[in-house]
Motif scaffolding. Structure first.
Motif, mmCIF file in Angstrom:
data_model
loop_
_atom_site.group_PDB
_atom_site.id
_atom_site.type_symbol
_atom_site.label_atom_id
_atom_site.label_comp_id
_atom_site.label_asym_id
_atom_site.label_seq_id
_atom_site.Cartn_x
_atom_site.Cartn_y
_atom_site.Cartn_z
ATOM 1 N N ASP A 67 0.816 -1.205 0.000
ATOM 2 C CA ASP A 67 0.000 0.000 0.000
ATOM 3 C C ASP A 67 0.853 1.259 0.000
ATOM 4 N N ARG A 68 1.912 1.238 0.827
ATOM 5 C CA ARG A 68 2.800 2.403 0.886
ATOM 6 C C ARG A 68 3.438 2.675 -0.474
ATOM 7 N N LEU A 69 3.878 1.598 -1.111
ATOM 8 C CA LEU A 69 4.541 1.738 -2.408
ATOM 9 C C LEU A 69 3.580 2.309 -3.444
ATOM 10 N N VAL A 70 2.381 1.776 -3.478
ATOM 11 C CA VAL A 70 1.390 2.240 -4.440
ATOM 12 C C VAL A 70 1.015 3.696 -4.149
ATOM 13 N N THR A 71 0.848 4.000 -2.865
ATOM 14 C CA THR A 71 0.475 5.362 -2.495
ATOM 15 C C THR A 71 1.547 6.358 -2.895
ATOM 16 N N SER A 72 2.805 6.013 -2.625
ATOM 17 C CA SER A 72 3.841 6.993 -2.942
ATOM 18 C C SER A 72 3.999 7.136 -4.458
ATOM 19 N N HIS A 73 3.766 6.054 -5.172
ATOM 20 C CA HIS A 73 3.802 6.163 -6.634
ATOM 21 C C HIS A 73 2.645 7.022 -7.138
ATOM 22 N N LEU A 74 1.492 6.846 -6.535
ATOM 23 C CA LEU A 74 0.334 7.656 -6.922
ATOM 24 C C LEU A 74 0.616 9.140 -6.695
ATOM 25 N N VAL A 75 1.278 9.436 -5.579
ATOM 26 C CA VAL A 75 1.625 10.836 -5.298
ATOM 27 C C VAL A 75 2.557 11.380 -6.387
ATOM 28 N N GLU A 76 3.540 10.564 -6.770
ATOM 29 C CA GLU A 76 4.432 10.982 -7.855
ATOM 30 C C GLU A 76 3.639 11.318 -9.118
ATOM 31 N N VAL A 77 2.728 10.430 -9.447
ATOM 32 C CA VAL A 77 1.949 10.617 -10.677
ATOM 33 C C VAL A 77 1.101 11.886 -10.571
ATOM 34 N N GLU A 78 0.485 12.082 -9.406
ATOM 35 C CA GLU A 78 -0.348 13.277 -9.229
ATOM 36 C C GLU A 78 0.489 14.557 -9.299
ATOM 37 N N ASP A 79 1.689 14.506 -8.726
ATOM 38 C CA ASP A 79 2.575 15.668 -8.806
ATOM 39 C C ASP A 79 2.940 15.981 -10.254
ATOM 40 N N LYS A 80 3.208 14.914 -10.970
ATOM 41 C CA LYS A 80 3.583 15.082 -12.379
ATOM 42 C C LYS A 80 2.421 15.689 -13.174
ATOM 43 N N ILE A 81 1.223 15.232 -12.886
ATOM 44 C CA ILE A 81 0.048 15.790 -13.553
ATOM 45 C C ILE A 81 -0.069 17.284 -13.251
ATOM 46 N N ALA A 82 0.121 17.633 -11.993
ATOM 47 C CA ALA A 82 0.015 19.045 -11.606
ATOM 48 C C ALA A 82 1.057 19.888 -12.340
ATOM 49 N N ASP A 83 2.299 19.376 -12.417
ATOM 50 C CA ASP A 83 3.353 20.054 -13.182
ATOM 51 C C ASP A 83 2.910 20.300 -14.608
ATOM 52 N N LEU A 84 2.449 19.245 -15.238
ATOM 53 C CA LEU A 84 2.109 19.338 -16.657
ATOM 54 C C LEU A 84 0.915 20.260 -16.873
ATOM 55 N N GLN A 85 0.015 20.283 -15.911
ATOM 56 C CA GLN A 85 -1.121 21.190 -16.063
ATOM 57 C C GLN A 85 -0.686 22.648 -15.983
ATOM 58 N N ARG A 86 0.296 22.909 -15.132
ATOM 59 C CA ARG A 86 0.854 24.267 -15.095
ATOM 60 C C ARG A 86 1.458 24.627 -16.449
ATOM 61 N N LEU A 87 2.250 23.706 -16.994
ATOM 62 C CA LEU A 87 2.853 23.958 -18.312
ATOM 63 C C LEU A 87 1.783 24.187 -19.364
ATOM 64 N N ALA A 88 0.771 23.329 -19.364
ATOM 65 C CA ALA A 88 -0.256 23.418 -20.403
ATOM 66 C C ALA A 88 -0.978 24.758 -20.322
ATOM 67 N N SER A 89 -1.278 25.216 -19.114
ATOM 68 C CA SER A 89 -2.046 26.464 -19.054
ATOM 69 C C SER A 89 -1.167 27.652 -19.450
ATOM 70 N N GLU A 90 0.111 27.564 -19.090
ATOM 71 C CA GLU A 90 1.037 28.613 -19.529
ATOM 72 C C GLU A 90 1.179 28.608 -21.060
ATOM 73 N N LEU A 91 1.260 27.434 -21.640
ATOM 74 C CA LEU A 91 1.374 27.334 -23.097
ATOM 75 C C LEU A 91 0.114 27.868 -23.780
ATOM 76 N N ARG A 92 -1.036 27.565 -23.203
ATOM 77 C CA ARG A 92 -2.283 28.069 -23.787
ATOM 78 C C ARG A 92 -2.340 29.597 -23.688
ATOM 79 N N ARG A 93 -1.905 30.116 -22.557
ATOM 80 C CA ARG A 93 -1.881 31.560 -22.377
ATOM 81 C C ARG A 93 -1.002 32.221 -23.439
ATOM 82 N N MET A 94 0.180 31.627 -23.650
ATOM 83 C CA MET A 94 1.095 32.166 -24.648
ATOM 84 C C MET A 94 0.492 32.121 -26.042
ATOM 85 N N LYS A 95 -0.129 30.983 -26.332
ATOM 86 C CA LYS A 95 -0.716 30.781 -27.650
ATOM 87 C C LYS A 95 -1.796 31.832 -27.926
ATOM 88 N N GLU A 96 -2.615 32.084 -26.926
ATOM 89 C CA GLU A 96 -3.694 33.055 -27.094
ATOM 90 C C GLU A 96 -3.164 34.479 -27.269
#
Ligand SMILES: [Zn+2]
Ligand SMILES: [Zn+2]
Ligand SMILES: [Zn+2]
Ligand SMILES: [Zn+2]
Lengths: 139, 139
Positions: free
Chosen positions: A87-116
């Motif tokens: 459970d610990r292993l899966v949980t910490s991996h899930l946190v990694e994945v969620e962090d990565k998603i948050a990173d990429l969402q920041r990038l995506a919104s910045e890229l969209r802002r630039m594009k507009e």
DNA sequence: CTTGACCCTATAGTGGCTAGAGGGTGCAGC
DNA sequence: GCTGCACCCTCTAGCCACTATAGGGTCAAG
């Protein structure tokens, strides 16, 4: 009494959706045990190998690293142990994945802002180039 | 008439939030031009270098690959050209990022599902291990 | 004239594969 | 038998974007 049938590397690859070179790579790094060889020096896999490789591939598809998978495999062999470690292993991996998603969402919104912000014209007037040239680095 | 001050590699690193080895790496792969050297064979950078490196780092922070950045840099030098090519590059990179987000969201929800299925107990009874051992690979 | 912060080059390693060269094996068809 | 072909073998090197280490040189202050 049915002996498990022996698989050649190509059969194992087909059965698990893995490339042959990847199977040899897993063997080389000690993730998949080296199977016995035939007279012609071909690898001869059993269903045990097939199961282990399937486990690895399913874990990879969930984004676990090979080191994490090594741990999962060790844990899974220790059948009497409490599964909290899993459970610990899966949980910490899930946190990694969620962090990565948050990173990429920041990038995506910045890229969209630039594009507009770009209204066409020459490179000289392009707001995208301007942003890359002079905006502060992301925090 | 103020001559641009010369920066040593450590100054450039500090000014752009880049590691020294990374700057040398960018030079080696031809992304950042090799600067002149001092008598003691130290790299002596000008503000032009600093601007180029800032551009590179800001683009990296947005997830562009070094090859994409090479293209962006070429485009940005071609000031009279139409900026549509810049827009195309940004758009295709945005699509990559969005695809990656979608991938990771699939993984995250599968991981959450697995986590919820675990009711504790021994490894032998663990639903997570069971899922990794026998569920079909993700599509 | 020594200390210490800074700089230099060159080589090798990371993760998770992938590609290619240069050869051996095994089986079907002729 | 013999040829063609699919399959297998090992070994080396490459990908990306760095990072780490070894073994030195430079330069200004104390
Ligand atoms: Zn992980
Ligand atoms: Zn534009
Ligand atoms: Zn991209
Ligand atoms: Zn469990």
């Amino acid at each position: 009494m049915t002996e498990p049938s022996l698989l050649r590397i190509g059969d194992l690859a087909a059965a698990t959706g893995t490339k042959i070179v990847t199977i040899r790579y897993y063997e080389k790094i000690g993730l998949l045990p080296a199977p016995p060889r035939t007279g012609g020096n071909y690898r001869a896999y059993s269903t045990t190998h097939r199961e282990r490789l399937s486990f690895i591939r399913r874990s990879r598809a969930l984004g676990f690293t090979l080191d994490e998978i090594r741990e999962l495999l060790e844990l899974s062999a220790d059948t009497e142990r409490d599964c909290a470690a899993v459970d610990r292993l899966v949980t910490s991996h899930l946190v990694e994945v969620e962090d990565k998603i948050a990173d990429l969402q920041r990038l995506a919104s910045e890229l969209r802002r630039m594009k507009e912000s770009c209204r066409g014209g020459t490179i000289d007037d392009c707001r995208i180039i301007e942003a890359l040239s002079s905006q502060p680095t992301l925090p």
